[in-house]
Design a protein around this motif. Structure first.
Motif, PDB file in Angstrom:
ATOM      1  N   GLU A 168     -79.993 -99.492  11.909  1.00  0.00           N
ATOM      2  CA  GLU A 168     -78.595 -99.870  12.099  1.00  0.00           C
ATOM      3  C   GLU A 168     -77.931 -99.966  10.735  1.00  0.00           C
ATOM      4  O   GLU A 168     -78.561-100.314   9.753  1.00  0.00           O
ATOM      5  CB  GLU A 168     -78.530-101.236  12.804  1.00  0.00           C
ATOM      6  CG  GLU A 168     -77.140-101.633  13.289  1.00  0.00           C
ATOM      7  CD  GLU A 168     -77.188-102.871  14.199  1.00  0.00           C
ATOM      8  OE1 GLU A 168     -77.150-102.704  15.420  1.00  0.00           O
ATOM      9  OE2 GLU A 168     -77.263-104.004  13.658  1.00  0.00           O
ATOM     10  N   TYR A 194     -69.189-104.807  22.015  1.00  0.00           N
ATOM     11  CA  TYR A 194     -69.499-103.428  21.665  1.00  0.00           C
ATOM     12  C   TYR A 194     -68.265-102.555  21.876  1.00  0.00           C
ATOM     13  O   TYR A 194     -67.401-102.880  22.701  1.00  0.00           O
ATOM     14  CB  TYR A 194     -70.681-102.884  22.484  1.00  0.00           C
ATOM     15  CG  TYR A 194     -70.456-102.987  23.965  1.00  0.00           C
ATOM     16  CD1 TYR A 194     -69.705-102.018  24.640  1.00  0.00           C
ATOM     17  CD2 TYR A 194     -70.965-104.056  24.707  1.00  0.00           C
ATOM     18  CE1 TYR A 194     -69.462-102.122  25.993  1.00  0.00           C
ATOM     19  CE2 TYR A 194     -70.722-104.169  26.061  1.00  0.00           C
ATOM     20  CZ  TYR A 194     -69.967-103.194  26.706  1.00  0.00           C
ATOM     21  OH  TYR A 194     -69.723-103.293  28.048  1.00  0.00           O
ATOM     22  N   SER A 196     -67.398 -98.073  21.816  1.00  0.00           N
ATOM     23  CA  SER A 196     -68.016 -96.760  21.621  1.00  0.00           C
ATOM     24  C   SER A 196     -67.475 -96.138  20.333  1.00  0.00           C
ATOM     25  O   SER A 196     -66.449 -96.554  19.803  1.00  0.00           O
ATOM     26  CB  SER A 196     -67.700 -95.842  22.802  1.00  0.00           C
ATOM     27  OG  SER A 196     -66.356 -95.409  22.715  1.00  0.00           O
ATOM     28  N   PRO A 225     -76.070 -95.976  14.568  1.00  0.00           N
ATOM     29  CA  PRO A 225     -75.427 -97.166  15.138  1.00  0.00           C
ATOM     30  C   PRO A 225     -74.823 -98.049  14.038  1.00  0.00           C
ATOM     31  O   PRO A 225     -75.457 -98.304  13.023  1.00  0.00           O
ATOM     32  CB  PRO A 225     -76.588 -97.901  15.829  1.00  0.00           C
ATOM     33  CG  PRO A 225     -77.665 -96.897  15.980  1.00  0.00           C
ATOM     34  CD  PRO A 225     -77.501 -95.932  14.848  1.00  0.00           C
ATOM     35  N   ARG A 227     -72.623-101.745  13.046  1.00  0.00           N
ATOM     36  CA  ARG A 227     -72.296-103.082  13.525  1.00  0.00           C
ATOM     37  C   ARG A 227     -71.345-103.711  12.517  1.00  0.00           C
ATOM     38  O   ARG A 227     -71.569-103.631  11.307  1.00  0.00           O
ATOM     39  CB  ARG A 227     -73.561-103.937  13.674  1.00  0.00           C
ATOM     40  CG  ARG A 227     -73.322-105.319  14.273  1.00  0.00           C
ATOM     41  CD  ARG A 227     -74.603-106.112  14.439  1.00  0.00           C
ATOM     42  NE  ARG A 227     -75.507-105.530  15.416  1.00  0.00           N
ATOM     43  CZ  ARG A 227     -75.433-105.740  16.732  1.00  0.00           C
ATOM     44  NH1 ARG A 227     -74.504-106.549  17.212  1.00  0.00           N
ATOM     45  NH2 ARG A 227     -76.288-105.161  17.539  1.00  0.00           N
ATOM     46  N   SER A 239     -71.008-104.290  17.998  1.00  0.00           N
ATOM     47  CA  SER A 239     -71.880-103.135  17.856  1.00  0.00           C
ATOM     48  C   SER A 239     -71.118-101.882  18.260  1.00  0.00           C
ATOM     49  O   SER A 239     -70.429-101.863  19.281  1.00  0.00           O
ATOM     50  CB  SER A 239     -73.104-103.353  18.745  1.00  0.00           C
ATOM     51  OG  SER A 239     -73.766-102.145  18.938  1.00  0.00           O
ATOM     52  N   THR A 241     -71.704 -98.199  19.340  1.00  0.00           N
ATOM     53  CA  THR A 241     -72.871 -97.452  19.822  1.00  0.00           C
ATOM     54  C   THR A 241     -72.498 -96.193  20.560  1.00  0.00           C
ATOM     55  O   THR A 241     -71.329 -95.919  20.811  1.00  0.00           O
ATOM     56  CB  THR A 241     -73.682 -98.315  20.808  1.00  0.00           C
ATOM     57  OG1 THR A 241     -72.803 -98.667  21.871  1.00  0.00           O
ATOM     58  CG2 THR A 241     -74.237 -99.546  20.158  1.00  0.00           C
ATOM     59  N   GLU A 243     -74.267 -95.573  23.478  1.00  0.00           N
ATOM     60  CA  GLU A 243     -74.527 -95.842  24.892  1.00  0.00           C
ATOM     61  C   GLU A 243     -73.192 -96.030  25.601  1.00  0.00           C
ATOM     62  O   GLU A 243     -72.329 -96.756  25.133  1.00  0.00           O
ATOM     63  CB  GLU A 243     -75.373 -97.110  25.063  1.00  0.00           C
ATOM     64  CG  GLU A 243     -76.811 -96.935  24.664  1.00  0.00           C
ATOM     65  CD  GLU A 243     -77.083 -97.410  23.251  1.00  0.00           C
ATOM     66  OE1 GLU A 243     -76.871 -98.594  22.991  1.00  0.00           O
ATOM     67  OE2 GLU A 243     -77.485 -96.579  22.408  1.00  0.00           O
TER      68      GLU A 243
END
Lengths: 406, 406
Positions: A168, A194, A196, A225, A227, A239, A241, A243
């Motif tokens: 990270e 989070y 995207s 990734p 943060r 975060s 990310t 996902e």
């Protein structure tokens, strides 16, 4: 053991006390069992101080020599942090861009990273050292020092994290994460756990100042990734990310605003396409970027054209547009530099239709005039009067229920 | 076209105004048809400022990290000078130690130069550029930044001049040359147009602060002509050469003084040799250097021993000597830290006998007690009371007619 890259900006290393806080932060991560690489900016104020010295000698200093000068700022902060860590019993080693083989092109003052060699850093990490790297700087292939431009340390950190295949890349700033909107405008703003990459990228380019968009793009391209965390308070931050965190309840993730907008409108332009192409070519020549743009046909081939530029470029843009009125027939040319851009951003907009309709309805209900609209896949932006800024942000924040966690 | 290397110390680049003066000085040399390489120190005060920052974090900062920190100082001054030259229409390029391949050993804070690669500098000079190099710093063979210790920029300049086979290495300081004695002690002090390397070396090690003795030694070993000049006034300064400038009228070229002396005397020491060897071994262990030394046999194998150390080391030396009194029989152990060393130095002493006799006679006539004497090929040094400093210097200066040109 996973590698964590932590980037600390100028405010985070702005004094000896803060450097000691950063040392403690790094030690905490190290003690959690990670290998740590820290990437630092210069102590806050230092880059400005050096730039002023240079400008007193020459208002347009040699770009190569300016980079030589500015790169000294990070050299100071990395050495001091390393000294603070060693004092606390941790082995640390500070490294400059050329020492880690951070290669850039030779566009001084705004260089792009071409490659980062991970060998030296991996060697130091394997020996148990905490590695402290100077952000913001690089080396071209002739060994000249380059810098990446303001905010470049974020990009350094992401490039280094990518080269090291870090778990990270943590960006420590003076805010504790990414918010649904600017808390100074709306007290109901909520920290997002989070977002995207696409959302973050749209947010960065739409006024959210947390991360430099170049670094987000770089991280996105390399699937690193990110943060965002605060240097000054505890918490997991936000975060960023890949996902797809499907948010059923929130088609919109954030409302951003960008204040420094100015609009130019030309109506009733004959040969409108030619006028527009000529105008935009002239603007490009002096590095003025056009942001929002609408073009409508009126009648008899005459068109109406409206677009926005950065407010600092307003007067120059007006002058350039006016200079064309001799060659083109234009009914009216006018401008407004008291306008702001409000954007609604969200991955959920892909699956939720009707977000645009809701947004317009909300603004209409609250008597907020919309001058211009632009839309992308996960973003809708509207240009409104500056005096409507706060109310527009708050009404939209409420409309899309951003104060409520899902 | 001959290459001239010009070294400017911290005071010479201590402000933007002074940096502009240095730029003018370099341009003058360039316009005389020379290729110029300038070697700079950090702006005055900067090295101290950085050292203080480090010391606040750790009173004994990591030597490697301290060098990383301190080396930033020269980076600032070379970039600023380069900007000032470019502003004046001259092409200039600043270079750090690693960019010119200045290799040292890895003794951080006091590294020794092993090699200087001349390729990059020659390439820049051939392209018509003025080359500005960061003094004081180097790189070890692992690419770590090292520094050469205080005054190291003089050594950098000499090493660079040697690598480039320069015509001359000019050291610009705040004095306009080398004097027959310290003008603050004797107003009749006269600037010397030339001194030999051997004289300069003896002067540097005997209290003359104009040049660091390591750099004189380096220049002497590599037969690099030196010149000491003022950054603040015109003049040819003092040339330090190999040519034997036989001075018939002046067997002595200069009277130097060194204030920071302290004397320790042990009298009536049994097994005196063993005591001395043990004592000097202990002093060496804590880096205390013994300067002048006399040893006389008294009677029954008992000896008297007197020697000097730097005044800062006086208390520690006394403590160490006292610690030996348990193991050795010593009649008396005493010390005096209100003493100074006066030296008469001159190549002419080789051919003129009787200089020592004249010196002692002069001191005796003027009732100046001599505690210790040491003599080398071209130097005689005496240790006298601190209160006799000025009068001893002035009487000897007059005795050897140093105020009169030959």
């Amino acid at each position: 053991m996973a590698i964590i890259v932590q980037k600390f900006g100028g405010t985070s290393v702005g004094s000896l006390e803060r450097i000691e806080n950063v040392a403690e932060q790094i030690i905490k991560t190290k003690q959690q069992g990670h290998q740590v690489v820290a990437v630092l900016s210069a102590m806050s104020g230092e880059t400005n101080r050096l730039t002023e010295l240079a400008n007193k000698l020459d208002p347009n200093p040699s770009p190569r020599e300016l980079d030589m000068l500015l790169a000294s700022g990070e050299q100071v902060s990395i050495a001091l942090l390393s000294i603070a860590l060693i004092k606390r019993g941790f082995s640390a080693v500070s490294l400059l861009a050329h020492q880690i083989g951070l290669l850039t092109d030779n566009r001084f003052n705004k260089a792009r990273i071409l490659n980062v060699d991970n060998q030296r850093m991996l060697k130091e990490l394997q020996q148990g050292h905490i590695v402290i790297v100077a952000g913001f700087q690089g080396n071209d292939n002739e060994g000249n020092i380059t810098t990446l431009g303001r905010g470049g340390s974020d990009t350094s950190a992401v490039a280094i994290a990518t080269a090291l295949q870090a778990k990270e890349c943590q960006i420590f700033t003076d805010v504790d994460g990414v918010y649904t909107t600017d808390p100074r405008l709306d007290e109901n703003a909520r920290k997002l756990p989070y977002v995207s990459f696409e959302e973050m990228l749209e947010m960065a380019s739409s006024g959210a100042k947390v991360l430099q968009s170049r670094s987000v793009e770089f991280a996105g391209n390399h699937k690193m990734p990110l943060r965002v965390l605060s240097s000054f308070s505890e918490g997991d931050g936000t975060s960023i990310t890949f996902e797809q965190q499907a948010d059923k309840t929130h088609p919109v993730s954030a409302i951003t605003s960008h204040k420094d907008e100015a609009m130019i409108s030309a109506s009733g332009v004959e040969s409108g396409e030619k006028f527009r192409n000529k105008l935009f070519a002239l603007l490009a020549k002096v590095d003025i970027e056009v942001d929002m743009l609408t073009q409508t046909a009126k009648d008899n081939d005459k068109i109406n054209l409206s677009f926005t530029v950065h407010r600092n470029d307003y007067q120059q843009t007006l002058r350039i547009a006016n200079s064309l009125t001799a060659d083109f027939s234009i009914e009216q040319l006018c401008g407004n530099n008291k306008v702001v851009k409000i954007s609604a951003i969200g991955n959920g907009m892909r699956s939720h239709s009707g977000v645009a309709a809701e947004l317009f309805e909300c603004l209409l209900d609250n008597k907020i005039d919309v001058y211009l609209v632009s839309a992308a896949e996960i973003k809708i932006s509207v240009l409104v009067k500056e005096s409507d800024l706060t109310s527009a942000v708050c009404f939209l924040h409420e409309k899309f229920q951003l104060n409520v966690t899902n």
